[in-house]
Design a protein around this motif. Structure first.
Motif, PDB file in Angstrom:
ATOM      1  N   CYS A   1     -10.794  -8.452 -60.025  1.00  0.00           N
ATOM      2  CA  CYS A   1     -12.184  -8.773 -59.933  1.00  0.00           C
ATOM      3  C   CYS A   1     -12.357  -7.389 -60.837  1.00  0.00           C
ATOM      4  CB  CYS A   1     -12.930  -8.752 -59.069  1.00  0.00           C
ATOM      5  SG  CYS A   1     -13.002 -10.420 -57.811  1.00  0.00           S
ATOM      6  N   GLY A   2     -12.075  -6.142 -60.460  1.00  0.00           N
ATOM      7  CA  GLY A   2     -12.440  -5.133 -61.357  1.00  0.00           C
ATOM      8  C   GLY A   2     -11.589  -5.110 -63.346  1.00  0.00           C
ATOM      9  N   VAL A   3     -10.585  -6.129 -63.073  1.00  0.00           N
ATOM     10  CA  VAL A   3     -10.128  -5.883 -64.539  1.00  0.00           C
ATOM     11  C   VAL A   3     -10.591  -7.142 -65.178  1.00  0.00           C
ATOM     12  CG1 VAL A   3      -8.039  -7.023 -65.845  1.00  0.00           C
ATOM     13  CG2 VAL A   3      -7.787  -5.255 -63.592  1.00  0.00           C
ATOM     14  N   ILE A   4     -11.355  -8.416 -64.240  1.00  0.00           N
ATOM     15  CA  ILE A   4     -11.731  -9.521 -64.925  1.00  0.00           C
ATOM     16  C   ILE A   4     -13.714  -8.688 -66.030  1.00  0.00           C
ATOM     17  CG2 ILE A   4     -12.550 -11.620 -64.411  1.00  0.00           C
ATOM     18  CD1 ILE A   4     -10.912 -12.537 -63.152  1.00  0.00           C
ATOM     19  N   ILE A   5     -14.043  -7.711 -65.357  1.00  0.00           N
ATOM     20  CA  ILE A   5     -15.018  -7.832 -65.058  1.00  0.00           C
ATOM     21  C   ILE A   5     -14.425  -6.473 -66.466  1.00  0.00           C
ATOM     22  CG2 ILE A   5     -16.695  -6.342 -64.826  1.00  0.00           C
ATOM     23  CD1 ILE A   5     -16.266  -7.223 -61.688  1.00  0.00           C
ATOM     24  N   GLY A   6     -13.895  -5.787 -66.349  1.00  0.00           N
ATOM     25  CA  GLY A   6     -13.383  -4.499 -67.240  1.00  0.00           C
ATOM     26  C   GLY A   6     -13.170  -5.447 -69.232  1.00  0.00           C
ATOM     27  N   ILE A   7     -11.971  -6.827 -68.781  1.00  0.00           N
ATOM     28  CA  ILE A   7     -12.436  -7.681 -70.292  1.00  0.00           C
ATOM     29  C   ILE A   7     -13.614  -8.646 -70.477  1.00  0.00           C
ATOM     30  CG2 ILE A   7     -11.232  -9.442 -70.811  1.00  0.00           C
ATOM     31  CD1 ILE A   7      -8.794  -8.842 -68.899  1.00  0.00           C
TER      32      ILE A   7
ATOM     33  N   LEU B   1     -17.604  -8.302 -74.865  1.00  0.00           N
ATOM     34  CA  LEU B   1     -19.100  -8.661 -74.385  1.00  0.00           C
ATOM     35  C   LEU B   1     -19.480  -7.869 -75.278  1.00  0.00           C
ATOM     36  CD1 LEU B   1     -20.651  -9.590 -70.800  1.00  0.00           C
ATOM     37  CD2 LEU B   1     -20.558 -10.565 -73.039  1.00  0.00           C
ATOM     38  N   LYS B   2     -18.779  -6.602 -75.892  1.00  0.00           N
ATOM     39  CA  LYS B   2     -19.408  -5.258 -76.620  1.00  0.00           C
ATOM     40  C   LYS B   2     -18.781  -5.332 -77.982  1.00  0.00           C
ATOM     41  CE  LYS B   2     -18.834   0.000 -76.963  1.00  0.00           C
ATOM     42  NZ  LYS B   2     -16.973   1.061 -76.640  1.00  0.00           N
ATOM     43  N   GLN B   3     -17.437  -6.098 -77.973  1.00  0.00           N
ATOM     44  CA  GLN B   3     -17.065  -6.633 -79.105  1.00  0.00           C
ATOM     45  C   GLN B   3     -18.017  -7.555 -80.029  1.00  0.00           C
ATOM     46  OE1 GLN B   3     -14.729  -5.106 -81.662  1.00  0.00           O
ATOM     47  NE2 GLN B   3     -13.623  -3.525 -79.025  1.00  0.00           N
ATOM     48  N   TYR B   4     -18.349  -8.587 -78.962  1.00  0.00           N
ATOM     49  CA  TYR B   4     -19.650 -10.386 -79.796  1.00  0.00           C
ATOM     50  C   TYR B   4     -21.073  -9.061 -80.353  1.00  0.00           C
ATOM     51  CZ  TYR B   4     -22.070 -14.154 -79.614  1.00  0.00           C
ATOM     52  OH  TYR B   4     -22.888 -14.882 -79.911  1.00  0.00           O
ATOM     53  N   PHE B   5     -21.691  -8.221 -78.999  1.00  0.00           N
ATOM     54  CA  PHE B   5     -22.627  -7.993 -79.471  1.00  0.00           C
ATOM     55  C   PHE B   5     -22.820  -6.598 -80.323  1.00  0.00           C
ATOM     56  CE2 PHE B   5     -23.879  -9.718 -75.649  1.00  0.00           C
ATOM     57  CZ  PHE B   5     -24.791 -10.544 -76.246  1.00  0.00           C
ATOM     58  N   GLY B   6     -21.566  -5.902 -80.734  1.00  0.00           N
ATOM     59  CA  GLY B   6     -21.212  -5.106 -81.694  1.00  0.00           C
ATOM     60  C   GLY B   6     -21.122  -5.803 -82.913  1.00  0.00           C
ATOM     61  N   SER B   7     -20.516  -6.817 -83.334  1.00  0.00           N
ATOM     62  CA  SER B   7     -20.657  -7.644 -84.273  1.00  0.00           C
ATOM     63  C   SER B   7     -22.159  -7.675 -85.105  1.00  0.00           C
ATOM     64  CB  SER B   7     -20.057  -8.754 -84.510  1.00  0.00           C
ATOM     65  OG  SER B   7     -20.487  -9.138 -83.817  1.00  0.00           O
ATOM     66  N   PHE B   8     -22.823  -8.231 -84.481  1.00  0.00           N
ATOM     67  CA  PHE B   8     -24.205  -8.130 -84.726  1.00  0.00           C
ATOM     68  C   PHE B   8     -25.395  -7.133 -84.780  1.00  0.00           C
ATOM     69  CE2 PHE B   8     -23.932 -11.889 -81.545  1.00  0.00           C
ATOM     70  CZ  PHE B   8     -24.615 -13.188 -83.239  1.00  0.00           C
ATOM     71  N   SER B   9     -24.701  -6.263 -83.971  1.00  0.00           N
ATOM     72  CA  SER B   9     -25.405  -4.762 -84.641  1.00  0.00           C
ATOM     73  C   SER B   9     -25.002  -3.709 -85.565  1.00  0.00           C
ATOM     74  CB  SER B   9     -24.727  -3.453 -83.709  1.00  0.00           C
ATOM     75  OG  SER B   9     -23.292  -3.041 -83.425  1.00  0.00           O
ATOM     76  N   LYS B  10     -23.816  -4.214 -85.971  1.00  0.00           N
ATOM     77  CA  LYS B  10     -23.617  -3.704 -87.524  1.00  0.00           C
ATOM     78  C   LYS B  10     -24.353  -4.631 -88.769  1.00  0.00           C
ATOM     79  CE  LYS B  10     -18.886  -2.209 -86.039  1.00  0.00           C
ATOM     80  NZ  LYS B  10     -17.365  -3.135 -85.990  1.00  0.00           N
ATOM     81  N   ALA B  11     -23.917  -6.020 -88.469  1.00  0.00           N
ATOM     82  CA  ALA B  11     -24.931  -6.688 -89.480  1.00  0.00           C
ATOM     83  C   ALA B  11     -26.156  -6.098 -89.843  1.00  0.00           C
ATOM     84  CB  ALA B  11     -24.530  -7.768 -89.214  1.00  0.00           C
TER      85      ALA B  11
END
Length: 161
Positions: free
Chosen positions: A13-19, A24-34
Motif C-alpha cells: 500500500c505504501g509503494v502504491i500510494i508513493g507511486i 499526480l505531482k508530475q501531472y499537475f506540475g506540467s499544468f503549473s509550468k504552463a
C-alpha cells in the motif's frame, strides 16, 4: 504468519500510494509550468509567431518564403530549448504565423533588440549570399511564439506583407 502478511500488505500500500503521489505531482506540475508561462508575459491572449520581412532587398516571393521558413524553424528550435511551455501553447492553438514588412535593416535590428529586452524569442536570419542577396544580409526576423499582445508591443506598428 499474520504479521508477515500485514507487513507486506502495508508495504505494498505504501509503494502504491508513493507511486500515485509521484504521478499526480508530475501531472499537475506540467499544468503549473504552463500557467507560469502565461504569467511570465501577463497575458491571456492567443499565441503567434511574427515574421518581419525586409522589403528593401527586393527578394522574390520564393526567396521570401525560404527566408521565412528559416526564421520559423529558428524560432521553433529556440523555443524548444528556452520556452517549451509557450511552444506547446502555440502548437495547441493553431500555430499562427503572421508575415509583416519593414523597409529598413535598422528597424529590424531595433525590433529584435526590443523583443529580447522583454523576453521574447527572436530568430534573426542572415542570407548566405548564394543567389539574390549579398552575403550576410539580414532578411527576416522571427519573433515568438508568444502571446499576441506581447508580440504586438514590438511589432504592432508594422503592416502586413
Amino acid at each position: 504468519m499474520d504479521l508477515n502478511l500485514s507487513f507486506f500488505t502495508g508495504l505494498s500500500c505504501g509503494v502504491i500510494i508513493g507511486i500515485s503521489l509521484f504521478a499526480l505531482k508530475q501531472y499537475f506540475g506540467s499544468f503549473s509550468k504552463a500557467a507560469k508561462t502565461v504569467q511570465k508575459f501577463s497575458s491571456n491572449s492567443e499565441y503567434k509567431l511574427v515574421l518581419v520581412v525586409r522589403t528593401d532587398l527586393n527578394m522574390s516571393k520564393g526567396k521570401i518564403a525560404a527566408q521565412c521558413g528559416h526564421a520559423a524553424v529558428g524560432a521553433f528550435e529556440k523555443a524548444l530549448k528556452r520556452d517549451p511551455e509557450s511552444l506547446k501553447v502555440w502548437q495547441m492553438t493553431g500555430q499562427a504565423k503572421i508575415a509583416l514588412k519593414t523597409d529598413s535593416v535598422d528597424e529590424i535590428k531595433q525590433i529584435a533588440e526590443n523583443a529580447k529586452k522583454i523576453g521574447l524569442i527572436t530568430s534573426l536570419i542572415r542570407d548566405a549570399g548564394r543567389t539574390q542577396i549579398a552575403p550576410n544580409s539580414i532578411t527576416v526576423l522571427g519573433v515568438g511564439p508568444a502571446p499576441k499582445d506581447v508580440v504586438d508591443r514590438v511589432t504592432g506598428h508594422l503592416k502586413l506583407l
